[in-house]
Design a protein around this motif. Structure first.
Motif, PDB file in Angstrom:
ATOM      1  N   LEU A   1       0.865  -1.174   0.000  1.00  0.00           N
ATOM      2  CA  LEU A   1       0.000   0.000   0.000  1.00  0.00           C
ATOM      3  C   LEU A   1       0.901   1.224   0.000  1.00  0.00           C
ATOM      4  CD1 LEU A   1      -2.722   1.543   0.631  1.00  0.00           C
ATOM      5  CD2 LEU A   1      -2.076   1.300   3.026  1.00  0.00           C
ATOM      6  N   ARG A   2       0.524   2.235  -0.749  1.00  0.00           N
ATOM      7  CA  ARG A   2       1.250   3.513  -0.707  1.00  0.00           C
ATOM      8  C   ARG A   2       0.238   4.636  -0.602  1.00  0.00           C
ATOM      9  NH1 ARG A   2       6.032   6.014  -4.506  1.00  0.00           N
ATOM     10  NH2 ARG A   2       6.140   7.982  -3.371  1.00  0.00           N
ATOM     11  N   LYS A   3       0.452   5.517   0.386  1.00  0.00           N
ATOM     12  CA  LYS A   3      -0.401   6.691   0.551  1.00  0.00           C
ATOM     13  C   LYS A   3       0.372   7.910   0.076  1.00  0.00           C
ATOM     14  CE  LYS A   3      -3.236   4.864   4.220  1.00  0.00           C
ATOM     15  NZ  LYS A   3      -3.922   5.160   5.484  1.00  0.00           N
ATOM     16  N   VAL A   4      -0.313   8.755  -0.694  1.00  0.00           N
ATOM     17  CA  VAL A   4       0.323   9.921  -1.305  1.00  0.00           C
ATOM     18  C   VAL A   4      -0.540  11.147  -1.037  1.00  0.00           C
ATOM     19  CG1 VAL A   4       1.129  10.953  -3.465  1.00  0.00           C
ATOM     20  CG2 VAL A   4       1.270   8.468  -3.142  1.00  0.00           C
ATOM     21  N   ARG A   5       0.043  12.142  -0.357  1.00  0.00           N
ATOM     22  CA  ARG A   5      -0.645  13.425  -0.172  1.00  0.00           C
ATOM     23  C   ARG A   5      -0.432  14.271  -1.417  1.00  0.00           C
ATOM     24  NH1 ARG A   5      -0.076  16.143   5.756  1.00  0.00           N
ATOM     25  NH2 ARG A   5      -0.678  14.322   6.975  1.00  0.00           N
ATOM     26  N   PHE A   6      -1.500  14.860  -1.908  1.00  0.00           N
ATOM     27  CA  PHE A   6      -1.363  15.737  -3.064  1.00  0.00           C
ATOM     28  C   PHE A   6      -0.509  16.953  -2.735  1.00  0.00           C
ATOM     29  CE2 PHE A   6      -4.758  13.081  -4.486  1.00  0.00           C
ATOM     30  CZ  PHE A   6      -4.530  12.982  -5.841  1.00  0.00           C
ATOM     31  N   ASN A   7      -0.472  17.362  -1.476  1.00  0.00           N
ATOM     32  CA  ASN A   7       0.389  18.468  -1.055  1.00  0.00           C
ATOM     33  C   ASN A   7       1.855  18.173  -1.355  1.00  0.00           C
ATOM     34  OD1 ASN A   7      -2.028  18.155   0.552  1.00  0.00           O
ATOM     35  ND2 ASN A   7      -1.379  19.923   1.726  1.00  0.00           N
ATOM     36  N   ASP A   8       2.228  16.895  -1.391  1.00  0.00           N
ATOM     37  CA  ASP A   8       3.618  16.499  -1.609  1.00  0.00           C
ATOM     38  C   ASP A   8       3.992  16.359  -3.078  1.00  0.00           C
ATOM     39  OD1 ASP A   8       3.914  16.440   1.151  1.00  0.00           O
ATOM     40  OD2 ASP A   8       3.507  14.283   1.290  1.00  0.00           O
ATOM     41  N   LEU A   9       3.013  16.450  -3.971  1.00  0.00           N
ATOM     42  CA  LEU A   9       3.308  16.374  -5.405  1.00  0.00           C
ATOM     43  C   LEU A   9       3.797  17.743  -5.873  1.00  0.00           C
ATOM     44  CD1 LEU A   9       0.220  14.339  -6.676  1.00  0.00           C
ATOM     45  CD2 LEU A   9       2.526  13.490  -6.190  1.00  0.00           C
ATOM     46  N   ILE A  10       5.079  17.832  -6.214  1.00  0.00           N
ATOM     47  CA  ILE A  10       5.642  19.135  -6.587  1.00  0.00           C
ATOM     48  C   ILE A  10       6.317  19.137  -7.957  1.00  0.00           C
ATOM     49  CG2 ILE A  10       5.929  19.930  -4.222  1.00  0.00           C
ATOM     50  CD1 ILE A  10       8.885  19.128  -4.444  1.00  0.00           C
ATOM     51  N   ASP A  11       6.564  17.956  -8.534  1.00  0.00           N
ATOM     52  CA  ASP A  11       7.264  17.899  -9.810  1.00  0.00           C
ATOM     53  C   ASP A  11       6.393  17.159 -10.822  1.00  0.00           C
ATOM     54  OD1 ASP A  11       9.223  18.077 -11.765  1.00  0.00           O
ATOM     55  OD2 ASP A  11      10.315  16.328 -11.060  1.00  0.00           O
ATOM     56  N   PRO A  12       5.872  17.838 -11.821  1.00  0.00           N
ATOM     57  CA  PRO A  12       6.395  19.023 -12.482  1.00  0.00           C
ATOM     58  C   PRO A  12       5.893  20.360 -11.920  1.00  0.00           C
ATOM     59  CG  PRO A  12       4.654  18.109 -13.826  1.00  0.00           C
ATOM     60  CD  PRO A  12       4.829  17.190 -12.642  1.00  0.00           C
ATOM     61  N   GLU A  13       4.888  20.352 -11.040  1.00  0.00           N
ATOM     62  CA  GLU A  13       4.357  21.615 -10.520  1.00  0.00           C
ATOM     63  C   GLU A  13       3.587  21.302  -9.234  1.00  0.00           C
ATOM     64  OE1 GLU A  13       0.518  23.956 -12.009  1.00  0.00           O
ATOM     65  OE2 GLU A  13       2.214  24.220 -13.371  1.00  0.00           O
ATOM     66  N   ALA A  14       3.742  22.153  -8.213  1.00  0.00           N
ATOM     67  CA  ALA A  14       3.011  21.950  -6.964  1.00  0.00           C
ATOM     68  C   ALA A  14       1.508  22.105  -7.196  1.00  0.00           C
ATOM     69  CB  ALA A  14       3.479  22.949  -5.907  1.00  0.00           C
ATOM     70  N   ILE A  15       0.721  21.269  -6.509  1.00  0.00           N
ATOM     71  CA  ILE A  15      -0.733  21.381  -6.582  1.00  0.00           C
ATOM     72  C   ILE A  15      -1.132  22.711  -5.942  1.00  0.00           C
ATOM     73  CG2 ILE A  15      -2.937  20.341  -5.897  1.00  0.00           C
ATOM     74  CD1 ILE A  15      -1.311  18.578  -7.788  1.00  0.00           C
ATOM     75  N   GLN A  16      -1.998  23.435  -6.589  1.00  0.00           N
ATOM     76  CA  GLN A  16      -2.384  24.763  -6.111  1.00  0.00           C
ATOM     77  C   GLN A  16      -3.421  24.661  -4.994  1.00  0.00           C
ATOM     78  OE1 GLN A  16      -3.369  27.272  -9.441  1.00  0.00           O
ATOM     79  NE2 GLN A  16      -1.731  26.400 -10.665  1.00  0.00           N
ATOM     80  N   LEU A  17      -3.133  25.316  -3.865  1.00  0.00           N
ATOM     81  CA  LEU A  17      -4.051  25.338  -2.733  1.00  0.00           C
ATOM     82  C   LEU A  17      -5.249  26.232  -3.053  1.00  0.00           C
ATOM     83  CD1 LEU A  17      -1.501  25.695   0.204  1.00  0.00           C
ATOM     84  CD2 LEU A  17      -2.415  23.603  -0.815  1.00  0.00           C
ATOM     85  N   GLU A  18      -6.365  25.945  -2.400  1.00  0.00           N
ATOM     86  CA  GLU A  18      -7.602  26.722  -2.567  1.00  0.00           C
ATOM     87  C   GLU A  18      -8.094  26.753  -4.005  1.00  0.00           C
ATOM     88  OE1 GLU A  18      -9.757  27.835  -0.441  1.00  0.00           O
ATOM     89  OE2 GLU A  18      -8.571  27.503   1.350  1.00  0.00           O
ATOM     90  N   ARG A  19      -7.780  25.730  -4.772  1.00  0.00           N
ATOM     91  CA  ARG A  19      -8.230  25.659  -6.165  1.00  0.00           C
ATOM     92  C   ARG A  19      -8.793  24.273  -6.432  1.00  0.00           C
ATOM     93  NH1 ARG A  19      -4.718  26.866 -11.574  1.00  0.00           N
ATOM     94  NH2 ARG A  19      -6.482  26.890 -12.993  1.00  0.00           N
ATOM     95  N   LYS A  20      -9.991  24.212  -6.985  1.00  0.00           N
ATOM     96  CA  LYS A  20     -10.612  22.930  -7.298  1.00  0.00           C
ATOM     97  C   LYS A  20      -9.796  22.207  -8.358  1.00  0.00           C
ATOM     98  CE  LYS A  20     -15.117  24.881  -6.391  1.00  0.00           C
ATOM     99  NZ  LYS A  20     -16.341  25.379  -7.004  1.00  0.00           N
ATOM    100  N   PHE A  21      -9.648  20.891  -8.174  1.00  0.00           N
ATOM    101  CA  PHE A  21      -8.930  20.102  -9.165  1.00  0.00           C
ATOM    102  C   PHE A  21      -9.548  18.713  -9.265  1.00  0.00           C
ATOM    103  CE2 PHE A  21      -6.719  18.990  -5.245  1.00  0.00           C
ATOM    104  CZ  PHE A  21      -6.422  17.648  -5.391  1.00  0.00           C
TER     105      PHE A  21
END
Length: 124
Positions: A69-89
């Motif tokens: 099992l692997r858990k991944v926070r979207f906050n930690d995805l930065i390459d190629p670009e950090a996930i934008q906070l306060e924005r629907k995705f």
């Protein structure tokens, strides 16, 4: 052990609040996926992020070891670009092997914390 799951997964309701309360990083507001790989081989995962008013971002690449099992926070995805906070995705995930994906959110923007989880949509 049998391989279970699907190759393609999606969810439409992503949103990471900017505000967080409590101790970091445990209580940072976040969206997260849990990926289960029951196969005897490592799964290669590609993640693509979609926004309302801009082109998709990706791919974010990661691996899930065999029978893990692997858990991944979207906050930690930065390459190629950090996930934008306060924005629907939205997210589309493609795997080299069948996997099972669960989506969850922790919103700690207020003192009363909230956590929710759901299965992602198996797209194939």
């Amino acid at each position: 052990m049998n391989r279970i799951g699907k190759l393609n997964w999606a969810f439409a309701g992503g949103h990471i609040p900017f505000a967080s309360t409590g101790e970091e990083p445990m209580f940072n507001s976040h969206d997260k996926i849990a990926i289960l790989n029951t196969a005897e081989e490592e799964a290669e995962i590609e993640i693509f992020i979609f926004y309302e008013n801009s082109a998709p971002v990706g791919s974010y690449s990661l691996k899930v070891k065999a029978q893990r099992l692997r858990k991944v926070r979207f906050n930690d995805l930065i390459d190629p670009e950090a996930i934008q906070l306060e924005r629907k995705f939205s997210c589309y995930l493609r795997s080299s092997l069948p996997v099972v994906v669960q989506f969850s959110r922790m919103d700690t923007g207020q003192a009363a914390n909230a956590v929710m989880g759901t299965i992602a949509f198996p797209a194939d």
